[in-house]
Design an enzyme around this catalytic site. Structure first.
Site, PDB file in Angstrom:
ATOM      1  N   GLY A  10       0.842  -1.199   0.000  1.00 10.22           N
ATOM      2  CA  GLY A  10       0.000   0.000   0.000  1.00 10.22           C
ATOM      3  C   GLY A  10       0.874   1.244   0.000  1.00 10.22           C
ATOM      4  N   ASP A 103       6.010  -5.185   5.704  1.00 11.58           N
ATOM      5  CA  ASP A 103       6.451  -6.566   5.968  1.00 11.58           C
ATOM      6  C   ASP A 103       6.315  -7.483   4.748  1.00 11.58           C
ATOM      7  OD1 ASP A 103       3.721  -6.332   6.186  1.00 11.58           O
ATOM      8  OD2 ASP A 103       3.549  -7.516   8.028  1.00 11.58           O
ATOM      9  N   ASP A 129       3.755  -0.791  11.843  1.00  9.28           N
ATOM     10  CA  ASP A 129       3.791  -2.088  12.532  1.00  9.28           C
ATOM     11  C   ASP A 129       5.019  -2.942  12.210  1.00  9.28           C
ATOM     12  OD1 ASP A 129       3.174  -2.649   9.908  1.00  9.28           O
ATOM     13  OD2 ASP A 129       1.461  -3.945  10.355  1.00  9.28           O
TER      14      ASP A 129
END
Ligand code: F6P
Length: 346
Positions: A10, A103, A129
């Site tokens: 994203g 990630d 995150d």
């Protein structure tokens, strides 16, 4: 050196600032050449590129999105995908590849590193995150947008004596929700790290009403969940990395709050507005520091690593550490949040 660059996953504000910084330092200080791969790993698989020069990266510092475009392309799911990547990167005679991503993107960087590709990662995601870094660029901008929305919801909620539920992004981490929630003075903040206790939610909004405040603001992370039903999703489809499209917890909460309290309740889902537009000054600065650090790592010959922020210093960690687990909201912030709420006995 010849250096490849791509942006995967994203998008988020600050991607262009990283590209610009790495290219400027590389060209102006080392005489490097850059190849930009379009749309993340898809551009490597399909060998679609654009030149990254001082000219093509000029005037992009403040622009959201990414001049390289992005996609969620999982090379692991494509037969012969890694072989193809190695072949294309070899064809471009690259000495290194800088991948900007979260990630999922970095899991591909790691796999390619293990196949001998000289990769350096840069931590990008509004979700904040990624493990091993204190901050990902894009997060600060997203929090600014969400906080402004919470501020704006206050006046309309107050005018109509309503409960307003504001759903924010963040996937399985509640960083955006807790930060924008605390910064915006939300009365209830719900994060994926703590199952929703609907009775407690209703107690908090009723407490306000009983103490003269006829409106309440609830901020809910998209990944927050009722213990019985799990996360709310838009359909059942998952992306190529296996992620469902999280959406709808705000509306579900609004209906439940109205049913249980009788207070008129509305929900708003901020969605992709949190990812769009110009990066904050903080994100431009962090992204620029990351871009410079990434090209420095390339010239230091340190590969298979991710540039990270530790305290106020930029340093680097192994890619494997960055994707080992999801960095979630800790007890310290949850305690701050609870400290601002009335105790159950009050
Ligand atoms: O990871 C960033 C993020 O914006 C998440 O917060 C959100 O769950 C997801 O991406 C949305 O993905 P898409 O843009 O593919 O709908």
């Amino acid at each position: 050196m010849r250096v490849g660059m791509l942006t995967g996953g994203g998008d988020c504000p600050g991607l262009n600032a990283v590209i610009r910084a790495a290219v400027r330092k590389g060209i102006l200080h080392h005489g490097d050449e850059f190849v930009g791969f379009m749309e993340g790993w898809r551009g490597v698989l399909d060998d679609v590129t654009m030149p990254l020069t001082l000219e093509t990266t000029s005037g992009i510092l403040h622009r959201g999105g990414t001049i390289l475009r992005s996609s969620r392309t999982n090379v692991k799911k494509i037969s012969g995908g890694f072989e193809k990547c190695v072949e294309v990167l070899g064809k471009h005679k690259l000495d290194a590849l800088i991948a900007l991503g979260g990630d999922d993107t970095q899991s591909i960087s790691l796999a390619l590193s293990e196949k001998g590709v000289k990769c350096v990662g840069v931590p990008k995601t509004i979700d904040n995150d990624l493990n091993g870094t204190d901050a990902c660029f894009g997060f600060d901008t997203a929090v600014g947008i969400a906080t402004e929305a919470v501020d704006r919801l206050h006046s309309t909620a107050e005018a109509h004596n309503r409960v307003m539920v504001c759903e924010v992004m963040g996937r399985d981490a509640g960083w955006i929700a807790i930060t924008a929630g605390i910064a915006g003075g939300a009365d209830v903040i719900l994060v994926p790290e703590v199952p929703i206790d609907i009775e407690e939610v209703c107690r908090l909004v009723k407490y306000r009403r009983e103490h003269g405040k006829k409106f309440s603001i609830v901020v809910a992370a998209e990944g927050a969940q009722f213990p019985e039903t799990g996360q709310a999703t838009h359909g059942t489809a998952v992306d190529s990395f296996g992620h469902a499209r999280l959406s709808g917890i705000g509306q579900a909460l609004a209906e439940e709050i109205e049913k249980r309290t009788g207070y008129e309740t509305r929900s708003v889902n901020l969605g992709h507005t949190q990812r769009g537009g110009t990066p904050s000054a903080y994100d431009r600065m962090l992204a620029t520091r990351y871009g410079v650090a990434a090209i420095d790592l390339v010239h230091a010959g340190k590969f298979g690593r991710l540039v990270v922020l530790k305290g106020t210093e930029i340093t680097d960690i192994p890619l494997a550490d960055a994707i080992a687990k999801t960095r979630t909201v800790g007890e310290d912030l949850l305690t701050v949040m609870k400290s601002l709420q009335p105790l159950a006995s009050s």
